[in-house]
Design an enzyme around this catalytic site. Sequence first.
Site, PDB file in Angstrom:
ATOM      1  N   TRP A 231      -3.487  -0.323 -11.553  1.00  0.00           N
ATOM      2  CA  TRP A 231      -2.959  -1.178 -10.476  1.00  0.00           C
ATOM      3  C   TRP A 231      -2.120  -0.342  -9.514  1.00  0.00           C
ATOM      4  O   TRP A 231      -2.303  -0.390  -8.299  1.00  0.00           O
ATOM      5  CB  TRP A 231      -2.121  -2.320 -11.061  1.00  0.00           C
ATOM      6  CG  TRP A 231      -1.673  -3.332 -10.043  1.00  0.00           C
ATOM      7  CD1 TRP A 231      -2.263  -4.534  -9.763  1.00  0.00           C
ATOM      8  CD2 TRP A 231      -0.533  -3.238  -9.166  1.00  0.00           C
ATOM      9  NE1 TRP A 231      -1.568  -5.184  -8.760  1.00  0.00           N
ATOM     10  CE2 TRP A 231      -0.495  -4.410  -8.373  1.00  0.00           C
ATOM     11  CE3 TRP A 231       0.458  -2.272  -8.968  1.00  0.00           C
ATOM     12  CZ2 TRP A 231       0.488  -4.645  -7.419  1.00  0.00           C
ATOM     13  CZ3 TRP A 231       1.436  -2.489  -7.998  1.00  0.00           C
ATOM     14  CH2 TRP A 231       1.448  -3.677  -7.240  1.00  0.00           C
ATOM     15  N   TYR A 235      -2.807   0.615  -5.575  1.00  0.00           N
ATOM     16  CA  TYR A 235      -1.833   0.207  -4.565  1.00  0.00           C
ATOM     17  C   TYR A 235      -1.400   1.406  -3.725  1.00  0.00           C
ATOM     18  O   TYR A 235      -1.316   1.326  -2.492  1.00  0.00           O
ATOM     19  CB  TYR A 235      -0.622  -0.432  -5.244  1.00  0.00           C
ATOM     20  CG  TYR A 235       0.403  -0.963  -4.269  1.00  0.00           C
ATOM     21  CD1 TYR A 235       0.256  -2.221  -3.686  1.00  0.00           C
ATOM     22  CD2 TYR A 235       1.525  -0.212  -3.920  1.00  0.00           C
ATOM     23  CE1 TYR A 235       1.189  -2.715  -2.797  1.00  0.00           C
ATOM     24  CE2 TYR A 235       2.466  -0.703  -3.033  1.00  0.00           C
ATOM     25  CZ  TYR A 235       2.289  -1.950  -2.466  1.00  0.00           C
ATOM     26  OH  TYR A 235       3.211  -2.418  -1.577  1.00  0.00           O
ATOM     27  N   ASP A 251      -4.590  -7.987 -10.417  1.00  0.00           N
ATOM     28  CA  ASP A 251      -3.466  -8.554  -9.673  1.00  0.00           C
ATOM     29  C   ASP A 251      -3.446 -10.073  -9.839  1.00  0.00           C
ATOM     30  O   ASP A 251      -4.434 -10.764  -9.560  1.00  0.00           O
ATOM     31  CB  ASP A 251      -3.600  -8.186  -8.191  1.00  0.00           C
ATOM     32  CG  ASP A 251      -2.375  -8.599  -7.403  1.00  0.00           C
ATOM     33  OD1 ASP A 251      -1.394  -7.845  -7.386  1.00  0.00           O
ATOM     34  OD2 ASP A 251      -2.401  -9.691  -6.788  1.00  0.00           O
TER      35      ASP A 251
END
Length: 310
Positions: A231, A235, A251
């Site tokens: 994640w 990002y 997410d």
Amino acid sequence: MNHVNESILRLPYRPPYDWQAILAFLSRRTIPGLERIDGEGYHRIFRLGGVLGRVTVRHAPDENALRASIRLSSRATLPEVDLRLRRLFDLEADPVAIGRKLSRDATLAPLVAHRPGLRVPGGWDPFEVAVRAILGQQVSVDAATRLAGRLVERLGERVAGQEDTGLDRLFPAPERFTFDEIRALGMPGARAKALVRLASAYLEQPRLFERGQNLDESVAHLCALPGIGEWTAHYIAMRGLRESDAFLPRDVALQRALVEQGRRPTPRELLARAEAWRPWRAYAVLHLWHADAATIAAKPKQEKGDATLA
């Protein structure tokens, strides 16, 4: 700033451009002393290669451009400032082409129609984006922003003579990251270690945040760093490396925005569905985050949970 040089940069974009959306995104993440958003636009203080500067960015919709007022102690860094602003405000995007592709999805189509000029907000510096991504792990946007504010207050260099502007703190240089200093912010030990190791890796590898040959290579390179999972890597790739196809299937906000018949899609299902959105999955993420935030804002207070962690 002594011997200040003032410059105006015109930063064109392909219309439409959703200026209010990008300001709203950045506003929730504004670090006091380092940056500010007000009726005039976006303001920030910075140092590049020893050159101190301050910038204000305003929208010039009649020109299909942003206009940046820049104060620098040397014009030598002006091209670098130009590049960073283009990345921060995602000025190279082609919203028509992106919208055409994403609108083939029945859920995304009305979101694209509502925000045809939506951009993926970048960051001033990929190291800063990476630090803030780690700070945001497992906490809300507001909590992560407060942590970032404490980090800048404790470790950021104070710039004298800027008190009247409200911008008098620089984002901490990597050499300022020590375990004891970061732990003193109330940070969990594992996350403090991750930040220190990130800063050390950046000092050892100045090209740490350069894009790889493709998205998978960029993500794999980031995931090799302690404390950075999939994640966080995506990002950072999305906002720090300008990877337009970065995607976050785990997410919670994305899963929530795509609920069907009361059921959230699994990460595997999200990945499969998002294949049709390539190479613009990061823009789909932003559309779904905005949709999720709007849904949460419309709920009674007692029903609200944390919005996206981003």
